[in-house]
Design a protein around this motif. Structure first.
Motif, PDB file in Angstrom:
ATOM      1  N   ARG A 223       0.845  -1.207   0.000  1.00  0.00           N
ATOM      2  CA  ARG A 223       0.000   0.000   0.000  1.00  0.00           C
ATOM      3  C   ARG A 223       0.873   1.247   0.000  1.00  0.00           C
ATOM      4  O   ARG A 223       0.601   2.214  -0.702  1.00  0.00           O
ATOM      5  N   ALA A 224       1.938   1.225   0.803  1.00  0.00           N
ATOM      6  CA  ALA A 224       2.842   2.371   0.854  1.00  0.00           C
ATOM      7  C   ALA A 224       3.497   2.600  -0.507  1.00  0.00           C
ATOM      8  O   ALA A 224       3.600   3.741  -0.973  1.00  0.00           O
ATOM      9  N   ARG A 225       3.942   1.510  -1.165  1.00  0.00           N
ATOM     10  CA  ARG A 225       4.520   1.639  -2.511  1.00  0.00           C
ATOM     11  C   ARG A 225       3.510   2.214  -3.488  1.00  0.00           C
ATOM     12  O   ARG A 225       3.826   3.102  -4.273  1.00  0.00           O
ATOM     13  N   ARG A 226       2.272   1.707  -3.424  1.00  0.00           N
ATOM     14  CA  ARG A 226       1.222   2.187  -4.318  1.00  0.00           C
ATOM     15  C   ARG A 226       0.944   3.665  -4.073  1.00  0.00           C
ATOM     16  O   ARG A 226       0.816   4.453  -5.018  1.00  0.00           O
ATOM     17  N   LEU A 227       0.887   4.053  -2.802  1.00  0.00           N
ATOM     18  CA  LEU A 227       0.669   5.468  -2.483  1.00  0.00           C
ATOM     19  C   LEU A 227       1.837   6.326  -2.952  1.00  0.00           C
ATOM     20  O   LEU A 227       1.635   7.446  -3.448  1.00  0.00           O
ATOM     21  N   ASP A 228       3.069   5.811  -2.813  1.00  0.00           N
ATOM     22  CA  ASP A 228       4.238   6.548  -3.302  1.00  0.00           C
ATOM     23  C   ASP A 228       4.169   6.734  -4.817  1.00  0.00           C
ATOM     24  O   ASP A 228       4.477   7.810  -5.333  1.00  0.00           O
ATOM     25  N   GLU A 229       3.776   5.665  -5.535  1.00  0.00           N
ATOM     26  CA  GLU A 229       3.651   5.758  -6.994  1.00  0.00           C
ATOM     27  C   GLU A 229       2.577   6.763  -7.389  1.00  0.00           C
ATOM     28  O   GLU A 229       2.780   7.581  -8.298  1.00  0.00           O
ATOM     29  N   GLU A 230       1.440   6.713  -6.682  1.00  0.00           N
ATOM     30  CA  GLU A 230       0.366   7.672  -6.986  1.00  0.00           C
ATOM     31  C   GLU A 230       0.827   9.098  -6.718  1.00  0.00           C
ATOM     32  O   GLU A 230       0.551  10.012  -7.508  1.00  0.00           O
ATOM     33  N   ALA A 231       1.556   9.292  -5.608  1.00  0.00           N
ATOM     34  CA  ALA A 231       2.062  10.618  -5.287  1.00  0.00           C
ATOM     35  C   ALA A 231       3.047  11.094  -6.350  1.00  0.00           C
ATOM     36  O   ALA A 231       3.019  12.265  -6.756  1.00  0.00           O
TER      37      ALA A 231
END
Length: 183
Positions: free
Chosen positions: A123-131
């Motif tokens: 989830r953190a990786r996905r949020l980083d990618e979205e950011a």
């Protein structure tokens, strides 16, 4: 004068002076008698409530002491290691099963914790990618907006140059015409 609230009431004034247009003495006496009776009931209720509160407080202390003793006993029992050799075979088997179940619970908890950590990392990786995508989009929007502003500024500058050139040409032409008229 000392008054014991459990036996005596605060002395009430039960006499009134007579006036020409005074109160009816029997009514006043009846009223005061009713008040004294109510005051006796309230005092008795208060005394009974105090006695009940004292009894409950004593019972609470007793129950707290019993609870503390039981907790101490439970604590001693829980800290005492169980010697499997001294137990009958059935109890030894139950203890072994409980130990095995404890290990399974710990293993399951560790697996669940690893899964939760993995999911959190994903989830953190996905949020980083979205950011990062949003940041890149904002940068691109800013770049496009700046390019549009620059182009608009260049058009406005070119227009000002043209207007200035036209004005200069007009002034030069007028000056030539005037110089021709002067000669």
């Amino acid at each position: 004068m000392s008054v014991d609230s459990r036996t005596e009431l605060v002395p009430l004034r039960t006499w009134f002076g007579l006036r020409w247009r005074g109160y009816d003495r029997d009514e006043v006496d009846d009223y005061v008698a009713e008040l004294e009776a109510e005051l006796r009931l309230v005092t008795a209720d208060r005394d009974a409530s105090e006695a009940r509160a004292e009894a409950l407080a004593a019972r609470l202390v007793t129950v707290q002491e019993e609870n503390a003793a039981l907790q101490d006993g439970l604590h001693r029992i829980c800290l005492t290691p169980i010697d499997l050799k001294g137990l009958p075979e059935r109890l030894a088997r139950m203890v072994a099963l409980a130990e095995e179940e404890r290990r399974e619970v710990i293993r399951d908890a560790q697996l669940k914790a690893l899964m939760i950590v993995g999911e959190a990392e994903q989830r953190a990786r996905r949020l980083d990618e979205e950011a990062a995508e949003k940041r890149d989009g904002i940068r691109e929007d800013f770049r496009l907006a700046m390019s549009a502003r620059r182009a608009e500024a260049m058009r406005a500058l070119a227009e000002l140059r043209n207007v200035a050139r036209d004005e200069a040409d007009r002034i030069v032409t007028e000056a030539k015409i005037q110089s021709l008229h002067i000669e």
